[in-house]
Design a protein around this motif. Structure first.
Motif: not given
Length: 280
Positions: A255-273
């Motif tokens: 059910w859960t895997e590292l790095g899988k399906n974690l793409t952010l919505p384009e309209q939001l600012v990433p926390i790591w910017q």
């Protein structure tokens, strides 16, 4: 770049050692990994040192998942890119560890009263070097065949209002944000889509988190429907919160895997910017 900002080792309720977690992250082609154990940063330096010996580049971010209390809910706040050598931060997290042990002993005492003895000792042994959590209690009860599975443990014994439930005395959300900021990190509301609350209460939680100085929220995490993902993205945008994503990985499963399906919505600012994400 594949970024996963929520993962656990055996220093809390994950099953893998820091080295094993790093190896798995490499296998999954993760480029940036935040290790965010519950109320401890004990595994981070080991992971960083181990990564420095690897041929494949990957950046390890220092993180933590702090337990807080809010209107009778247990709310988790991620501290991302914290200084894991900060003495004040370490001392503060030790307060949380002491609360975990206090609560665990009381849960064990309640279980003993219904005929299930010495659970604290067995759970502590399972936890090993890590923080003791309710997940360790659940594993003990399943191994003893007291119940069939994890869900049954919480429905019968450890959930709110059940025989062995003990209300935790966690710090407030405001305190957690202060601790994180004092350690140089960003405060992120963890897995908001998983809390057992109505949309009205979720919106109130996010509003108060933002008003208290919170920096971002996980808008992408495991087991979210498309409708739920859109709701979280809309709420984050409404409060000008930066967006984070993380698998909340604990152990290998379907059910859960590292790095899988974690793409952010384009309209939001990433926390790591504002972070210099240069692979080590």
């Amino acid at each position: 770049m594949k970024i996963d900002l929520h993962s656990h080792t055996h220093y809390s309720d994950g099953h893998l050692s820091p080295k094993e977690l790093v190896d798995r992250a490499h296998n999954m082609q993760v480029d940036v990994l935040a290790i965010t154990d519950h109320d401890t940063i004990d595994g981070i330096q080991t992971a960083i040192d181990y990564q420095s010996q690897q041929k494949r580049a990957m950046q390890i971010l220092s993180g933590v998942e702090i337990s807080t209390s809010w209107h009778n809910f247990d709310i988790h706040i991620l501290g991302l890119n914290v200084d894991h050598t900060n003495a004040q931060f370490l001392a503060r997290l030790e307060q949380q560890s002491q609360e975990r042990d206090r609560r665990a002993q009381q849960m064990s005492d309640k279980l003993a009263k219904v005929g299930i003895a010495n659970v604290f000792e067995d759970a502590k042994e399972l936890a090993g070097v890590g923080q003791i959590t309710r997940a360790h209690f659940a594993r003990v009860l399943v191994q003893r065949q007291v119940v069939r599975d994890f869900d049954s443990v919480f429905k019968k014994y450890l959930g709110k209002g059940k025989k062995a439930h003990v209300k935790p005395k966690w710090i407030s959300i405001e305190q957690a944000i202060t601790w994180i900021h004092d350690a140089g990190g960003k405060a992120v509301l963890a897995h908001p889509g998983h809390y057992d609350m109505t949309t009205k209460w979720l919106k109130r939680l996010v509003a108060e988190f933002a008003d208290s100085g919170g920096d971002g929220m996980e808008v992408i995490h495991s087991h979210l429907t498309p409708v739920r993902k859109k709701l979280l993205a809309d709420i984050a945008a409404e409060h000008d919160l930066q967006a984070s994503s993380g698998s909340d990985f604990h152990y290998p499963n379907r059910w859960t895997e590292l790095g899988k399906n974690l793409t952010l919505p384009e309209q939001l600012v990433p926390i790591w910017q504002d972070w210099n994400l240069v692979s080590q």
